[in-house]
Design a protein around this motif. Structure first.
Motif, mmCIF file in Angstrom:
data_model
loop_
_atom_site.group_PDB
_atom_site.id
_atom_site.type_symbol
_atom_site.label_atom_id
_atom_site.label_comp_id
_atom_site.label_asym_id
_atom_site.label_seq_id
_atom_site.Cartn_x
_atom_site.Cartn_y
_atom_site.Cartn_z
ATOM 1 N N LYS A 1 -5.673 3.615 -1.842
ATOM 2 C CA LYS A 1 -5.696 2.171 -2.081
ATOM 3 C C LYS A 1 -4.775 1.796 -3.246
ATOM 4 O O LYS A 1 -4.096 0.771 -3.206
ATOM 5 C CB LYS A 1 -7.120 1.708 -2.357
ATOM 6 C CG LYS A 1 -8.004 1.699 -1.118
ATOM 7 C CD LYS A 1 -9.422 1.257 -1.454
ATOM 8 C CE LYS A 1 -10.293 1.239 -0.196
ATOM 9 N NZ LYS A 1 -11.690 0.851 -0.500
ATOM 10 N N PHE B 1 -1.204 2.040 -1.899
ATOM 11 C CA PHE B 1 -0.897 0.912 -1.020
ATOM 12 C C PHE B 1 -0.712 -0.363 -1.847
ATOM 13 O O PHE B 1 0.174 -1.181 -1.570
ATOM 14 C CB PHE B 1 -2.029 0.724 -0.009
ATOM 15 C CG PHE B 1 -1.769 -0.369 0.987
ATOM 16 C CD1 PHE B 1 -0.744 -0.250 1.911
ATOM 17 C CD2 PHE B 1 -2.554 -1.515 1.006
ATOM 18 C CE1 PHE B 1 -0.492 -1.254 2.833
ATOM 19 C CE2 PHE B 1 -2.309 -2.526 1.915
ATOM 20 C CZ PHE B 1 -1.282 -2.395 2.843
ATOM 21 N N ASN B 2 -1.528 -0.517 -2.871
ATOM 22 C CA ASN B 2 -1.412 -1.669 -3.773
ATOM 23 C C ASN B 2 -0.053 -1.670 -4.470
ATOM 24 O O ASN B 2 0.592 -2.713 -4.624
ATOM 25 C CB ASN B 2 -2.539 -1.620 -4.805
ATOM 26 C CG ASN B 2 -2.675 -2.913 -5.582
ATOM 27 O OD1 ASN B 2 -2.307 -3.992 -5.116
ATOM 28 N ND2 ASN B 2 -3.211 -2.818 -6.785
ATOM 29 N N GLN C 1 2.625 -2.732 -1.977
ATOM 30 C CA GLN C 1 2.552 -4.175 -1.729
ATOM 31 C C GLN C 1 3.208 -4.984 -2.843
ATOM 32 O O GLN C 1 3.736 -6.072 -2.604
ATOM 33 C CB GLN C 1 1.095 -4.615 -1.587
ATOM 34 C CG GLN C 1 0.463 -4.279 -0.243
ATOM 35 C CD GLN C 1 -0.928 -4.856 -0.141
ATOM 36 O OE1 GLN C 1 -1.765 -4.689 -1.022
ATOM 37 N NE2 GLN C 1 -1.190 -5.562 0.953
ATOM 38 N N HIS C 2 3.172 -4.463 -4.067
ATOM 39 C CA HIS C 2 3.714 -5.183 -5.218
ATOM 40 C C HIS C 2 4.982 -4.512 -5.743
ATOM 41 O O HIS C 2 5.269 -4.543 -6.935
ATOM 42 C CB HIS C 2 2.665 -5.255 -6.332
ATOM 43 C CG HIS C 2 1.459 -6.070 -5.958
ATOM 44 N ND1 HIS C 2 0.342 -5.504 -5.381
ATOM 45 C CD2 HIS C 2 1.209 -7.401 -6.065
ATOM 46 C CE1 HIS C 2 -0.554 -6.456 -5.161
ATOM 47 N NE2 HIS C 2 -0.055 -7.609 -5.565
#
Length: 307
Positions: A20, A23-24, A27-28
């Motif tokens: 997670k 993935f975070n 995404q950023h």
């Protein structure tokens, strides 16, 4: 449940939390600061607490724990672990939860109604990953009149502080009611105090050698029409905002006034706003293309440092 099964469960729990975080980060990718855990030091600079009060033992909502004093680089903005070296400690705490073994209270700072971890970052990380709603903590409160809403990054928290400062400035001075101008907006905190000082300085110079002094209301109107708006006119004339992405015209007003004062001290009072516009752009401006190139360079440099 056997020890082997519990070990497998903790390993899976950590892997899920770690994925997670990865993935975070993806995404950023273009705005990595948005996925960074909030540093207590940064919030103290924003809110400037004046003293500490020991609150003792409390049960704290986990959702209100938004940052860390020292381990903000180890976890992302949702407290998921960012590095493999956290695995052993993280799984040890997860195992205690699985076995219903009581854990000692964590230590927190409270500031602005939110909490920042002094000790117990791994315990908070596991609690958030497992959806635990409350956690026991020993709390020290850092006193501030500003109250914040929970958020997941420093940028949003900074915006809350700026909005608070705007409410205080407009409320205490009556600036909007007096001038009917409600668009003094900033991208960085602390600027409303600068504006107030500009107005007081303007009022002082107007009242020099006058027997009947003007009040603050007239000074605010005069400052708006004879100081602020002429600077904004120059900003529009030279299209300066195009070279300062994510900034406001009021930001530019403060910076240009400061730059203008510096040049007048160096070259004399004859310097006009038009005289400083081009040097200001050359010194501080950034074209859209240059902005993109610098951002890409910054991301590449950041990745090199993390390897």
């Amino acid at each position: 449940m056997s020890e082997i099964m519990m070990t497998a469960e903790t390993d899976e729990d950590f892997s899920k939390a770690r994925h997670k975080a990865l993935f975070n980060e993806v995404q950023h990718f273009l705005n990595p600061d948005e996925a960074t855990l909030i540093s207590l030091s940064d919030i103290k600079k924003l809110l400037k607490p004046d003293n500490e009060v020991y609150k003792g033992m409390m049960t704290v909502p986990v959702k209100l724990i938004v940052g860390s004093e020292a381990r903000y680089r180890d976890f992302d903005n949702r407290f998921f672990p960012k590095a493999m070296h956290l695995k052993a400690r993280w799984e040890h705490i997860d195992m205690a939860h699985i076995q219903d073994i009581p854990l000692p209270p964590i230590s927190l700072y409270e500031l602005g109604g939110l909490y920042f971890v002094r000790d117990g970052n791994h315990r908070v990380s596991v609690a958030k990953a497992k959806g635990i709603e409350f956690i026991d903590a020993e709390v020290v409160s850092l006193q501030s009149e500003i109250k914040l809403k929970p958020t997941d990054n420093l940028k949003k928290m900074t915006k809350q502080v700026i909005n608070y400062e705007k409410r205080v400035f407009y409320g205490e001075t009556g600036f909007g009611d007096v001038t009917d101008f409600w668009s003094l907006d900033f991208s960085v905190p602390g600027q409303y105090d600068v504006i107030y000082n500009h107005i007081l300085t303007h009022k002082y110079y107007i009242n020099m050698n006058k027997s009947d002094e003007i009040g603050l209301d007239l000074a605010m109107q005069s400052w708006l029409y004879y100081v602020y708006l002429p600077v904004i006119k120059v900003i529009d004339k030279y299209k300066i905002m195009k070279y300062f992405r994510h900034r406001t015209k009021s930001d530019l007003y403060v910076w240009m006034i400061k730059y203008w004062d510096e040049l007048k001290q160096k070259f004399g009072e004859g310097m006009t706003l038009d005289d400083i516009a081009t040097p200001f752009l050359r010194t501080f401006g950034e074209s859209p293309l240059k902005h993109l190139k610098n951002k890409i360079k910054g991301l590449i440099f950041k990745r090199k440092l993390e390897k």
